[in-house]
Structure formats: structure tokens, C-alpha cells
Design a protein around this motif. Structure first.
Motif, PDB file in Angstrom:
ATOM      1  N   THR A 112       7.339 -23.106 -62.152  1.00 27.15           N
ATOM      2  CA  THR A 112       8.152 -23.233 -60.948  1.00 27.15           C
ATOM      3  C   THR A 112       8.016 -24.628 -60.370  1.00 27.15           C
ATOM      4  O   THR A 112       7.179 -25.429 -60.808  1.00 27.15           O
ATOM      5  N   THR A 113       8.845 -24.927 -59.383  1.00 27.66           N
ATOM      6  CA  THR A 113       8.745 -26.190 -58.661  1.00 27.66           C
ATOM      7  C   THR A 113       7.702 -26.019 -57.566  1.00 27.66           C
ATOM      8  O   THR A 113       7.961 -25.424 -56.522  1.00 27.66           O
ATOM      9  N   VAL A 114       6.523 -26.545 -57.812  1.00 32.58           N
ATOM     10  CA  VAL A 114       5.349 -26.198 -57.006  1.00 32.58           C
ATOM     11  C   VAL A 114       5.501 -26.611 -55.551  1.00 32.58           C
ATOM     12  O   VAL A 114       5.157 -25.851 -54.641  1.00 32.58           O
ATOM     13  N   SER A 115       6.005 -27.800 -55.276  1.00 29.15           N
ATOM     14  CA  SER A 115       6.051 -28.290 -53.896  1.00 29.15           C
ATOM     15  C   SER A 115       6.886 -27.375 -53.005  1.00 29.15           C
ATOM     16  O   SER A 115       6.519 -27.117 -51.851  1.00 29.15           O
ATOM     17  N   VAL A 116       8.001 -26.869 -53.520  1.00 34.42           N
ATOM     18  CA  VAL A 116       8.842 -25.972 -52.723  1.00 34.42           C
ATOM     19  C   VAL A 116       8.197 -24.595 -52.619  1.00 34.42           C
ATOM     20  O   VAL A 116       8.207 -23.963 -51.561  1.00 34.42           O
ATOM     21  N   ASN A 117       7.622 -24.132 -53.719  1.00 37.82           N
ATOM     22  CA  ASN A 117       6.951 -22.836 -53.724  1.00 37.82           C
ATOM     23  C   ASN A 117       5.813 -22.800 -52.707  1.00 37.82           C
ATOM     24  O   ASN A 117       5.620 -21.801 -52.000  1.00 37.82           O
ATOM     25  N   LEU A 118       5.061 -23.889 -52.610  1.00 34.05           N
ATOM     26  CA  LEU A 118       3.916 -23.927 -51.701  1.00 34.05           C
ATOM     27  C   LEU A 118       4.325 -23.938 -50.235  1.00 34.05           C
ATOM     28  O   LEU A 118       3.514 -23.582 -49.368  1.00 34.05           O
ATOM     29  N   ALA A 119       5.542 -24.340 -49.945  1.00 32.00           N
ATOM     30  CA  ALA A 119       5.979 -24.393 -48.550  1.00 32.00           C
ATOM     31  C   ALA A 119       5.927 -23.026 -47.888  1.00 32.00           C
ATOM     32  O   ALA A 119       5.789 -22.918 -46.670  1.00 32.00           O
ATOM     33  N   PRO A 146       8.832 -26.003 -67.803  1.00 27.44           N
ATOM     34  CA  PRO A 146      10.117 -25.695 -68.429  1.00 27.44           C
ATOM     35  C   PRO A 146      11.239 -26.682 -68.138  1.00 27.44           C
ATOM     36  O   PRO A 146      12.316 -26.572 -68.736  1.00 27.44           O
ATOM     37  N   SER A 147      11.023 -27.616 -67.217  1.00 27.86           N
ATOM     38  CA  SER A 147      12.111 -28.532 -66.874  1.00 27.86           C
ATOM     39  C   SER A 147      11.544 -29.883 -66.457  1.00 27.86           C
ATOM     40  O   SER A 147      10.383 -30.004 -66.051  1.00 27.86           O
ATOM     41  N   HIS A 148      12.389 -30.905 -66.552  1.00 26.63           N
ATOM     42  CA  HIS A 148      11.969 -32.249 -66.150  1.00 26.63           C
ATOM     43  C   HIS A 148      11.744 -32.327 -64.638  1.00 26.63           C
ATOM     44  O   HIS A 148      10.904 -33.097 -64.164  1.00 26.63           O
ATOM     45  N   GLY A 149      12.492 -31.528 -63.873  1.00 23.87           N
ATOM     46  CA  GLY A 149      12.271 -31.502 -62.429  1.00 23.87           C
ATOM     47  C   GLY A 149      10.897 -30.974 -62.086  1.00 23.87           C
ATOM     48  O   GLY A 149      10.218 -31.509 -61.200  1.00 23.87           O
ATOM     49  N   GLU A 279      13.580 -22.929 -58.153  1.00 25.25           N
ATOM     50  CA  GLU A 279      13.335 -22.358 -59.471  1.00 25.25           C
ATOM     51  C   GLU A 279      12.479 -23.336 -60.268  1.00 25.25           C
ATOM     52  O   GLU A 279      12.301 -24.488 -59.859  1.00 25.25           O
ATOM     53  N   GLY A 280      11.969 -22.847 -61.401  1.00 24.36           N
ATOM     54  CA  GLY A 280      11.368 -23.761 -62.365  1.00 24.36           C
ATOM     55  C   GLY A 280      12.396 -24.143 -63.408  1.00 24.36           C
ATOM     56  O   GLY A 280      12.497 -25.281 -63.833  1.00 24.36           O
ATOM     57  N   LEU A 281      13.193 -23.156 -63.789  1.00 28.97           N
ATOM     58  CA  LEU A 281      14.285 -23.383 -64.725  1.00 28.97           C
ATOM     59  C   LEU A 281      15.488 -22.532 -64.321  1.00 28.97           C
ATOM     60  O   LEU A 281      16.560 -23.058 -64.051  1.00 28.97           O
ATOM     61  N   PRO A 304      18.357 -25.523 -62.290  1.00 28.23           N
ATOM     62  CA  PRO A 304      19.787 -25.312 -62.501  1.00 28.23           C
ATOM     63  C   PRO A 304      20.578 -26.558 -62.872  1.00 28.23           C
ATOM     64  O   PRO A 304      21.455 -26.493 -63.732  1.00 28.23           O
ATOM     65  N   ARG A 305      20.298 -27.695 -62.268  1.00 26.79           N
ATOM     66  CA  ARG A 305      21.038 -28.911 -62.612  1.00 26.79           C
ATOM     67  C   ARG A 305      20.838 -29.279 -64.076  1.00 26.79           C
ATOM     68  O   ARG A 305      21.773 -29.730 -64.744  1.00 26.79           O
ATOM     69  N   GLU A 306      19.609 -29.073 -64.600  1.00 19.88           N
ATOM     70  CA  GLU A 306      19.357 -29.374 -66.006  1.00 19.88           C
ATOM     71  C   GLU A 306      20.050 -28.366 -66.915  1.00 19.88           C
ATOM     72  O   GLU A 306      20.677 -28.744 -67.909  1.00 19.88           O
ATOM     73  N   VAL A 307      19.931 -27.077 -66.587  1.00 21.43           N
ATOM     74  CA  VAL A 307      20.558 -26.042 -67.416  1.00 21.43           C
ATOM     75  C   VAL A 307      22.071 -26.222 -67.452  1.00 21.43           C
ATOM     76  O   VAL A 307      22.707 -26.086 -68.505  1.00 21.43           O
TER      77      VAL A 307
END
Length: 364
Positions: A112-119, A146-149, A279-281, A304-307
Motif C-alpha cells: 500500500t501507499t504507506v504515507s496515506v495509510n498512516l494518516a 507493487p507500484s512505482h508510486g 491504494e498500493g496498486l 491506478p494511474r500506473e495501471v
């Protein structure tokens, strides 16, 4: 000595469960011996593990008490690689390898995208996870995302201390996806004929932001007839049911709960709608594209932008923007994308291809 040991503690119906439920049998099919280390009351649940995949209960009920058992396992079995997922398990694995004094390589996954998840987390948990990312993760032999983001987010949180960071495509597209999608007995309701269906799939949680999707769908209904089904279960159900009644759309919205085979429903969608805050992916985005279903998604961090290849493969809208989501849904209904274009764009997420990528990332 197993080639790979995998230590997990999941809910039993999460994205990690789906990823690992696909990945582990595929790794066995490719010749690896795999141990799945489990905790009592936790997933993933693999009722029919293939030969070569051994289920090893650690005899503990919580990650916080599993460190001695994991150390003992590592000293006895000395697997070549230990793979883990999610922060509490990740930091336990790194500590266990160090304290056990074995040469097992440890790879930790962050999905997952940790910084947003931790909020959304409590201050103590935010502090713990940031501390482990900065001081423990760099001790792992590799960090898989799973993603470059997700990768860039982890680099920022770690203060650039994580150097062995690899983006590995998730094992999402199963060989039996088409046959599962064709199974009419898996449908939670009659979806043949009548108004077009908009489908969403995922836990009924704040992260998935189905409240915004319901508001968007109410706007869609002002322009055209349609129906919405959200597959999933979670603590937000009462609030979502109340909001649907408040918006006057309850008779056009179905919430059938968790469905073991969501693909029969997904394959009959005219649009797949994804309203996540982060999301993470976005596993189900890939599944929708693999079935040739047009997609509208929030442009949330990070997947999502990558997918969707920057919007080439689907509509990207701002997070929490019901008007933009409604416009995107109507656009997809009026101008559906070519199914073959969508399907061919996500082949890297086929389970066997992803398993080979994981093996390469872990040196197996």
C-alpha cells in the motif's frame, strides 16, 4: 531446507490473501519448495495446498507473540528465503532473522501507499511503522512493492535509507479467470438484460470511499437509468445503506456482501467504478481490464494511474469528487473502450509471469 518460507497474518479475505493465494501455488508449480507459516485465526487459508507447499502453524495467535516461534523455526529449517507482508510481520521477520543468527535472506513486501495509510492510524502505530521503515527495513535483503508510486513513497518515508527496493508486478490474472467469469451460478442477483450495471468490489471501508461512489451514482441516475452493485463486506455497511436511502437510490443499489467468485458479476458490468482514497496498486482494476471492462477510477496514490497508463486505459478522476466520478461513469457507458486493448495491456500481471518476477527479485 525449504527454498522459500512465507510468514503472513491476514484477515483471510484481504488483497494480501488474494495475492499470496495466487503466488504460492505458482511458485510451487515452478519448482520451489515452500513453507507457509501461519498464526491461529489468521489467513491466508489454502484449503487444498499443492504438493510442495507445506502449511506450518507457529502455534501463536498474534504477531506480537510470534517472535520466539519464528526464531525457532528459522534455526531448525534454515530456509533460503523468508518472505513477509505487512509492517508488523515484516519487522518481526527482520528481528527474528537477526536474533536467530541464520543466513536466511529476508524480503519484505509493502502493498500500500504507506504515507496515506498512516494518516488514519493512531499516533503510536504511526511512530512504530515509521521507525521500522527507517531502521529495520534497510536491514532486509530487499523490499518489494507493487507500484512505482509505492516505491517512491517508501523512499521518502525512510529518508532514502532503503536502497534495495524493487517494483514487482502482482500475481493477479489467474488462468481460470475467464471460466470463473462465465459461471452464472456465482451471480448474487440477475444481471442479464435491463439497465446497465456499474460494479464496484472491495471492503466496505473508509479507504474505498463508497460514500462518494453512491453520491456519484445518484448523479448518474439523473442522466440515465442504471444499477449499482458493490461486492464486499465491512464496518461501513450501515452508513452506506443509510446514505443510499437518504439519496433516494436504495432501490437501484445492491450490497450483497462478500462474494467468493466476484468475476461473474464483474464480467457483466458495463463499467467498473473504483473510488478509493489510496491504494498500493488496485488489484481489481487489473482484473476488470483483464476481462475487458471499462474502468473509471480515482487518481489516488499510488496504483491506478500506473495501471491505467496515465488515463489511456480508463478514466481518472480526483479523489472524493462525486461529480467527476459521475461524468466518468457516463462517459464509459456512452463510449466503452475496446475490450481487446484493455486485456492486452495487463498481461504482466498474469500469475505465472508475476511468479517468475518474484523469483528473480528474491534470487530464486
Amino acid at each position: 531446507m525449504p527454498d522459500l518460507s512465507v510468514f503472513l497474518a491476514t484477515s483471510g479475505h484481504s488483497g494480501v490473501d488474494r495475492i499470496m493465494g495466487n503466488l504460492l501455488p505458482a511458485l510451487v508449480d515452478q519448482g520451489l519448495s515452500v513453507d507457509l507459516l501461519t498464526l491461529e485465526g489468521h489467513g491466508p487459508h489454502l484449503p487444498n495446498p499443492p504438493p510442495g507447499l507445506r502449511i506450518v502453524p507457529l502455534g501463536r495467535a498474534h504477531v506480537s507473540t510470534s517472535l520466539p516461534a519464528l526464531m525457532g523455526y528459522l534455526r531448525r529449517q534454515r530456509p533460503t528465503v523468508l518472505l513477509t507482508d505487512k509492517d508488523r510481520v515484516n519487522r518481526t521477520a527482520i528481528l527474528a532473522r537477526t536474533l536467530a543468527g541464520v543466513d536466511t535472506r529476508v524480503y519484505v513486501r509493502v502493498g500500500t501507499t504507506v504515507s496515506v495509510n498512516l494518516a488514519d492510524r493512531k499516533p503510536l502505530e504511526r511512530w512504530r511503522q515509521r521507525l521500522s521503515i527507517r531502521h529495520l527495513y534497510p536491514r532486509a535483503d530487499g523490499v518489494l512493492v507493487p507500484s512505482h508510486g509505492c516505491a517512491e513513497d517508501l523512499r521518502q518515508i525512510s529518508g532514502q535509507r532503503i536502497t534495495r527496493l524493487q517494483v514487482v508486478p502482482s500475481p493477479i490474472i489467474r488462468d481460470d479467470l475467464e471460466s470463473l467469469a462465465a459461471d452464472p451460478t456465482a451471480l448474487p442477483m440477475d444481471m442479464d438484460g435491463g439497465d446497465p450495471w456499474v460494479v464496484a468490489i472491495g471492503e466496505l471501508s473508509r479507504r474505498k470511499d463508497y460514500a462518494t461512489l453512491l453520491r456519484a451514482f445518484a448523479l448518474v441516475l439523473k442522466r440515465r437509468p442504471a444499477r449499482l452493485v458493490i461486492l464486499g463486506e465491512g464496518r461501513e455497511r450501515p452508513a452506506l445503506e443509510a446514505l443510499a436511502r437518504e439519496l433516494g437510490i436504495a432501490d437501484r443499489v445492491s450490497l450483497p456482501g462478500f462474494v467468493g467468485n466476484p468475476y461473474a458479476c464483474l464480467s457483466r458490468a458495463r463499467v467498473f467504478a473504483h473510488a478509493s482514497r489510496w491504494e498500493g496498486l488496485g488489484i481489481v482494476l487489473v482484473e476488470a481490464l483483464a476481462l475487458g471492462i471499462p474502468v473509471v477510477s480515482t487518481d489516488c496514490p499510488s496504483g491506478p494511474r500506473e495501471v491505467l497508463d496515465g488515463g489511456r486505459l480508463g478514466r481518472l478522476v480526483d479523489v472524493e469528487d462525486a461529480q467527476a466520478m459521475a461524468t466518468g461513469i457516463c462517459h464509459c457507458l456512452d463510449h466503452p473502450a475496446d475490450p481487446q486493448t484493455l486485456k492486452s495491456a495487463v498481461t504482466r500481471y498474469r500469475v505465472a509471469d508475476s511468479a517468475r518476477a518474484y523469483r528473480e527479485a528474491m534470487g530464486l
